[in-house]
Design a protein around this motif. Structure first.
Motif, PDB file in Angstrom:
ATOM      1  N   ILE A 114       0.845  -1.194   0.000  1.00 27.36           N
ATOM      2  CA  ILE A 114       0.000   0.000   0.000  1.00 27.36           C
ATOM      3  C   ILE A 114       0.881   1.244   0.000  1.00 27.36           C
ATOM      4  N   ILE A 118      -1.576   6.687   1.071  1.00 30.93           N
ATOM      5  CA  ILE A 118      -2.894   6.136   1.376  1.00 30.93           C
ATOM      6  C   ILE A 118      -2.980   5.753   2.850  1.00 30.93           C
ATOM      7  N   LEU A 119      -1.899   5.209   3.394  1.00 38.88           N
ATOM      8  CA  LEU A 119      -1.886   4.869   4.818  1.00 38.88           C
ATOM      9  C   LEU A 119      -2.039   6.114   5.679  1.00 38.88           C
ATOM     10  N   TYR A 150       4.215   1.431   6.851  1.00 39.57           N
ATOM     11  CA  TYR A 150       4.890   1.115   5.588  1.00 39.57           C
ATOM     12  C   TYR A 150       6.353   0.747   5.813  1.00 39.57           C
TER      13      TYR A 150
END
Length: 300
Positions: A114, A118-119, A150
């Motif tokens: 991801i 977005i996280l 991440y």
């Protein structure tokens, strides 16, 4: 002079490399000259646009220093959390127990796939909906959350690869002297793997510092880059000057981090070279197998 790894260059190869170097330098000089002329024609090199950074403390105290503090705060928090979490996940992926290895692998692969932005956005929505975190602190929490999730997954792969890169004989030797699995990992494998992993870990730490700018661009987190945007709007048409100053600060930060890591790596390698132990004759006899010890004394 040739070696096992490569053949020495001949006269033609040397001339070709000199030619390619000259072409590259000429192209680089042409690009730099074009950038200079373009900036000069658009008035971006006028002294009045750069003067506030050299003659006044207001840009530094009002914009750059607070933004730098927020950047360092987010980066340090993310590093402090992501490093141990990544180490735990990386070691868990090497577990012999499937109930540990499989969930750890799923977590790593999920968050590694991801994009960090977005996280951060999901983190901001999560803190807004399900927590009592104030609106002023939410961007910081969201940025740190995204960076941790991440980068911990990426660091987990670095740790796993570093441990797997060690010779198999290290594990076998640890088992031969009766060490348990956790002792083998903690006392034998990890200390050796740290030196091999250090360059990759430092590269990821540099990524953490740079990715804090994503929070400023999207989440209104007042980090260094966002402060430069605000500052350029306040002082007028000195956008190039503002972002150049910020770029230099980022380069200095990451260069300092890389230099420290290089120094630490050299120290670790020197420490390993200087800690070799020599076993004396008496100690060797005591370590020998009992049956063989008697034979040695008798001269067999």
């Amino acid at each position: 002079m040739s070696s096992l790894l490569y053949d020495a260059q001949g006269p033609r190869a040397k001339r070709r490399n000199v030619l390619f170097t000259a072409i590259f330098l000429a192209a680089l000089a042409a690009v730099l000259w074009w950038v200079y002329i373009t900036l000069k024609d658009n008035g971006q090199l006028e002294w009045v646009l750069w003067e506030p950074f050299f003659t006044s403390s207001e840009p530094w105290s009002t914009y750059i220093w607070p933004g730098l503090q927020n950047t360092l705060k987010a980066a340090v928090l993310a590093v402090i959390i992501a490093l141990p979490l990544g180490a735990v996940l990386g070691i868990a992926r090497l577990s012999e127990h499937a109930w540990i290895r499989v969930p750890a692998g799923a977590v790593v692969e999920f968050f590694r796939a991801i994009p960090v932005l977005i996280l951060m956005i999901f983190g901001l929505a999560l803190f807004a909906e399900y927590t009592n975190v104030s609106s002023d602190d939410r961007p910081l929490y969201a940025v740190v959350t995204g960076l941790v999730l991440y980068n911990a997954s990426v660091l987990a792969e670095i740790v796993r690869a570093g441990i797997l890169s060690l010779p198999k004989g290290q594990s076998e030797a640890a088992m031969a002297i009766g060490l348990r699995k956790n002792q083998e990992m903690r006392l034998v494998l990890l200390p050796q793997a740290v030196t091999a992993m250090l360059p990759a870990i430092v590269s990821q730490l540099v990524v953490i510092v740079k990715d804090t700018a994503l929070g400023g661009a999207i989440l209104t987190f007042p980090e260094l880059l966002a402060s430069a945007s605000t500052m350029s709007g306040y002082y007028g048409a000195n956008t190039i000057a503002s972002f150049t100053v910020v770029a230099v600060i980022f380069i200095a930060l990451n260069f300092a981090l890389t230099s420290f890591a290089s120094w630490l790596e050299r120290r670790l390698r020197q420490a390993k070279k200087s800690t070799g132990a020599v076993v004396g004759a008496d100690a060797a006899e005591e370590l020998a197998v009992p049956g063989e010890h008697e034979d040695v004394k008798k001269g067999h």
